[in-house]
Scaffold this active site. Structure first.
Site, PDB file in Angstrom:
ATOM      1  N   ASP A  71       0.828  -1.205   0.000  1.00 35.80           N
ATOM      2  CA  ASP A  71       0.000   0.000   0.000  1.00 35.80           C
ATOM      3  C   ASP A  71       0.866   1.260   0.000  1.00 35.80           C
ATOM      4  O   ASP A  71       1.793   1.385   0.796  1.00 35.80           O
ATOM      5  CB  ASP A  71      -0.915  -0.006   1.227  1.00 35.80           C
ATOM      6  CG  ASP A  71      -2.276   0.572   0.919  1.00 35.80           C
ATOM      7  OD1 ASP A  71      -2.350   1.803   0.763  1.00 35.80           O
ATOM      8  OD2 ASP A  71      -3.244  -0.197   0.819  1.00 35.80           O
ATOM      9  N   SER A  79      -6.743   4.059  -1.568  1.00 32.56           N
ATOM     10  CA  SER A  79      -6.804   2.632  -1.241  1.00 32.56           C
ATOM     11  C   SER A  79      -8.153   2.010  -1.579  1.00 32.56           C
ATOM     12  O   SER A  79      -8.216   0.898  -2.103  1.00 32.56           O
ATOM     13  CB  SER A  79      -6.494   2.422   0.240  1.00 32.56           C
ATOM     14  OG  SER A  79      -5.214   2.925   0.544  1.00 32.56           O
ATOM     15  N   HIS A 113     -11.937  11.035   0.633  1.00 29.94           N
ATOM     16  CA  HIS A 113     -13.086  10.660   1.462  1.00 29.94           C
ATOM     17  C   HIS A 113     -14.300  11.527   1.165  1.00 29.94           C
ATOM     18  O   HIS A 113     -15.430  11.164   1.494  1.00 29.94           O
ATOM     19  CB  HIS A 113     -12.736  10.787   2.946  1.00 29.94           C
ATOM     20  CG  HIS A 113     -11.766   9.763   3.410  1.00 29.94           C
ATOM     21  ND1 HIS A 113     -12.149   8.553   3.943  1.00 29.94           N
ATOM     22  CD2 HIS A 113     -10.406   9.747   3.411  1.00 29.94           C
ATOM     23  CE1 HIS A 113     -11.075   7.848   4.253  1.00 29.94           C
ATOM     24  NE2 HIS A 113     -10.012   8.550   3.931  1.00 29.94           N
ATOM     25  N   ASP A 129      -4.869  14.020   3.211  1.00 32.74           N
ATOM     26  CA  ASP A 129      -4.976  13.898   1.754  1.00 32.74           C
ATOM     27  C   ASP A 129      -4.745  15.257   1.099  1.00 32.74           C
ATOM     28  O   ASP A 129      -4.916  15.405  -0.116  1.00 32.74           O
ATOM     29  CB  ASP A 129      -6.352  13.348   1.364  1.00 32.74           C
ATOM     30  CG  ASP A 129      -6.585  11.962   1.934  1.00 32.74           C
ATOM     31  OD1 ASP A 129      -5.646  11.143   1.879  1.00 32.74           O
ATOM     32  OD2 ASP A 129      -7.680  11.698   2.457  1.00 32.74           O
ATOM     33  N   ARG A 166     -13.752   5.292   6.927  1.00 30.61           N
ATOM     34  CA  ARG A 166     -13.573   6.234   8.040  1.00 30.61           C
ATOM     35  C   ARG A 166     -14.883   6.947   8.417  1.00 30.61           C
ATOM     36  O   ARG A 166     -14.881   7.869   9.219  1.00 30.61           O
ATOM     37  CB  ARG A 166     -12.480   7.254   7.710  1.00 30.61           C
ATOM     38  CG  ARG A 166     -11.083   6.662   7.718  1.00 30.61           C
ATOM     39  CD  ARG A 166     -10.003   7.733   7.641  1.00 30.61           C
ATOM     40  NE  ARG A 166      -8.671   7.165   7.636  1.00 30.61           N
ATOM     41  CZ  ARG A 166      -7.992   6.812   8.734  1.00 30.61           C
ATOM     42  NH1 ARG A 166      -8.540   6.972   9.933  1.00 30.61           N
ATOM     43  NH2 ARG A 166      -6.780   6.304   8.642  1.00 30.61           N
ATOM     44  N   LYS A 222      -5.901  -1.953   6.802  1.00 29.90           N
ATOM     45  CA  LYS A 222      -6.241  -2.243   5.399  1.00 29.90           C
ATOM     46  C   LYS A 222      -7.072  -3.517   5.244  1.00 29.90           C
ATOM     47  O   LYS A 222      -7.255  -4.012   4.124  1.00 29.90           O
ATOM     48  CB  LYS A 222      -4.956  -2.358   4.557  1.00 29.90           C
ATOM     49  CG  LYS A 222      -4.111  -1.078   4.550  1.00 29.90           C
ATOM     50  CD  LYS A 222      -4.804   0.090   3.866  1.00 29.90           C
ATOM     51  CE  LYS A 222      -3.961   1.354   3.933  1.00 29.90           C
ATOM     52  NZ  LYS A 222      -4.600   2.506   3.269  1.00 29.90           N
ATOM     53  N   ASP A 240      -1.524  -0.210  -4.682  1.00 28.65           N
ATOM     54  CA  ASP A 240      -2.838   0.348  -5.025  1.00 28.65           C
ATOM     55  C   ASP A 240      -2.748   1.810  -5.434  1.00 28.65           C
ATOM     56  O   ASP A 240      -3.622   2.332  -6.115  1.00 28.65           O
ATOM     57  CB  ASP A 240      -3.813   0.177  -3.859  1.00 28.65           C
ATOM     58  CG  ASP A 240      -3.246   0.706  -2.542  1.00 28.65           C
ATOM     59  OD1 ASP A 240      -2.038   1.007  -2.476  1.00 28.65           O
ATOM     60  OD2 ASP A 240      -4.014   0.799  -1.563  1.00 28.65           O
ATOM     61  N   HIS A 241      -1.686   2.494  -5.003  1.00 24.53           N
ATOM     62  CA  HIS A 241      -1.451   3.908  -5.321  1.00 24.53           C
ATOM     63  C   HIS A 241      -0.099   4.274  -4.737  1.00 24.53           C
ATOM     64  O   HIS A 241       0.498   3.505  -3.982  1.00 24.53           O
ATOM     65  CB  HIS A 241      -2.549   4.813  -4.726  1.00 24.53           C
ATOM     66  CG  HIS A 241      -2.682   4.682  -3.236  1.00 24.53           C
ATOM     67  ND1 HIS A 241      -1.795   5.264  -2.353  1.00 24.53           N
ATOM     68  CD2 HIS A 241      -3.579   4.008  -2.476  1.00 24.53           C
ATOM     69  CE1 HIS A 241      -2.144   4.955  -1.115  1.00 24.53           C
ATOM     70  NE2 HIS A 241      -3.219   4.188  -1.160  1.00 24.53           N
TER      71      HIS A 241
END
Length: 514
Positions: free
Chosen positions: A14, A64, A125, A156, A266, A337, A445-446
């Site tokens: 991840d 993710s 999010h 983020d 979240r 995760k 994933d990123h």
């Protein structure tokens, strides 16, 4: 059951992106002899993990949830962010029956409309454009008391970047002539996902009782005061916004509360504290009997609340396809995760498929993961090695969270240590797979840990990146087919397993066995 299966193992590192420049690159500067050797000697390529390639707006960094949905679906899955942007642009959002009903009910009863969510342009999010649209919807339908409870990002987005958002919304409320920002709190508290209920309780008490560490009359001023206390956006303590002569804007029975986050993981804990009658995470000093509590998207099937945008169902994901062919599979990760290798990888399906086992390793209980960059990788690796050797599984999906969770702290040295920990784990996994004549794909994933400082601002870079991610194959002699993306991984695994690829999967196999 056969006890000598040769598993197809997918290891997702991840937050492990690919960037050529060494500056502030915790992946390139870490000592990674194993990954270096695999990259040199094994079939490999870089694959896309962001933007249009994963169903996000062009240029939007990956994340993710999106990554794992695409990995498991084997097709590009258009994300909630893209879907909501389109709904707002075309005007359909303002006629959404769930949202309009909640507002109308509150207006008719003379009650307030409360809107909560991550006030951020991050797009992971939530997106502040959606929150603004919701405020406009409420205003258009006659709501006078519209209160925004702003969760601040800094994870983020750059660590101290919330001022522009707060100013934008202060101006928007002034222009509408109705409503205001009612409270501020960092996402560290309001959006915990690791059962640290003491954090969530602070957010709950802030909204239900207007109970905060600080009371002030100005959102931007409150933010500046937080910075002076040493709190970045993510960690801003509960703050009540209330001008002289204004009533407190806490929740009352009959009010509407609309949660504008679109990502589930979240959102779940705080929502359960509001809506679950049997909630026991912390003692609730005040329980609200809402007119309506609305989830923007479905956060979990067991949360009984109206949902404005229910999920589009995905059929024949990797997990479901294995079940239909009587294959066995394992999903394994740490707490941070676990939802990603289960719920998200399965296209939003909560229950395991027949033949699907799940192993959860507890993430360490530390305030931030730079304090323990190894996380629980050693225990995770031990369990993974045992599963590979067991001969029980046709496919194993594993996520190591370190690159992302430590990358999010912005602490460079800790991120380097996290990456070096992963390299040691990968060495053991490769040997275990070879020992049973299995196959292994390593990807991400990123990106995240490859960019630890923002060159534009000079601040720590705590967000994801939009860079490509590595893909390495260990198994049979094979050659790579270039131009891949995350949605090609499921078809690749099925092809390597000698299985038919379902027609719903539009991705292509990325390795041709020679």
């Amino acid at each position: 059951m056969s006890s000598n299966k040769k598993p197809m193992v997918l290891v997702i590192l991840d937050g492990y992106g690919h960037r050529e420049e060494q500056q502030d690159n915790a992946i390139l500067n870490a000592k990674t002899p194993v990954m270096d050797r695999l990259w040199q000697q094994q079939p490999h390529q870089l694959i896309a993990a962001s933007g249009l390639d994963v169903g996000l707006p062009d240029g939007q960094m990956g994340n993710s949830e999106v990554g794992h949905v695409n990995l498991g679906a084997g097709r590009i899955v258009y994300q909630d962010l893209t879907r909501l942007d389109k709904e707002i642009k075309e005007g359909d959002f303002f006629a959404n029956p769930t949202l309009t009903a909640a507002v109308d009910k509150a207006v008719q009863a003379g009650k307030a409309v409360h809107i909560m969510g991550l006030l951020s342009p991050g797009g992971v999010h939530s997106h502040e454009d959606h929150i603004l649209a919701m405020i406009e919807l409420a205003s258009q339908r006659g709501a006078k008391a519209v209160y925004l409870h702003a969760f601040l990002d800094g994870r983020d987005t750059p660590p101290r970047s919330a001022e522009a958002s707060l100013q934008r919304f202060s101006d928007a409320f002034a222009k509408l002539g109705t409503g205001r920002i009612a409270s501020l709190i960092g996402r560290y508290y309001a959006m915990d996902r690791d059962n640290r209920w003491d954090r969530v309780q602070l957010a709950y008490d802030l909204l239900t009782q207007a109970k905060g560490d600080y009371v002030t009359d100005n959102a931007v001023g409150a933010l500046q005061a937080a910075y002076e206390r040493g709190e970045n956006d993510e960690f801003v303590k509960p703050t009540v916004l209330q001008a002289a002569g204004e009533a407190k804007a806490e929740l009352h029975d009959g009010d509407a509360l609309i949660f504008m986050n679109f990502r589930a993981d979240r959102a779940r804990q705080i929502v359960r504290s509001f809506v679950n009658a049997d909630f026991d995470g912390f003692p609730r000093a005040k329980i609200i009997n809402f007119g309506d509590f609305v989830m923007l998207t479905e956060y979990a099937a067991d949360i009984k609340a109206p949902c404005a945008y229910p999920p589009a169902s995905l059929s024949n994901t990797f997990g479901e396809w294995l079940m239909k062919h009587d294959k066995t599979q394992l999903r394994i990760s740490e707490t941070e995760k676990y939802a990603h290798v289960t719920f998200f990888f399965n296209g939003g399906v909560e229950e395991p498929f027949t033949g699907e086992d799940r192993v959860l390793i507890n993430s360490p209980k530390v305030a931030t993961y730079d304090l323990q960059p190894e996380m629980s990788a050693a225990e995770l690796t031990d369990k993974l090695l045992a599963a590979i050797a067991s001969g029980k599984y046709d496919a194993i999906i594993c996520n190591y969270p370190n690159g992302d969770m430590v990358g999010h702290t912005g602490v460079y040295d800790a991120a380097v240590k996290a990456v070096e920990t992963l390299d040691n784990c990968i060495a053991q996994v490769v040997e275990a797979v070879k020992a049973v004549d299995g196959q292994l794909l390593i990807t991400a994933d990123h990106g995240n840990a490859e960019q630890m400082r923002d060159p534009a601002t000079g601040q720590a870079h705590t967000a994801h990146t939009s860079l490509p991610v590595p893909l390495i194959y260990i198994g049979k002699p094979a050659s790579a087919v270039n131009g891949g993306k995350l949605s090609d991984i499921a078809p690749t695994m099925l092809a390597l397993m000698g299985m038919e690829i379902p027609q719903e999967m539009t991705g292509k196999p990325l390795f041709i066995v020679e």
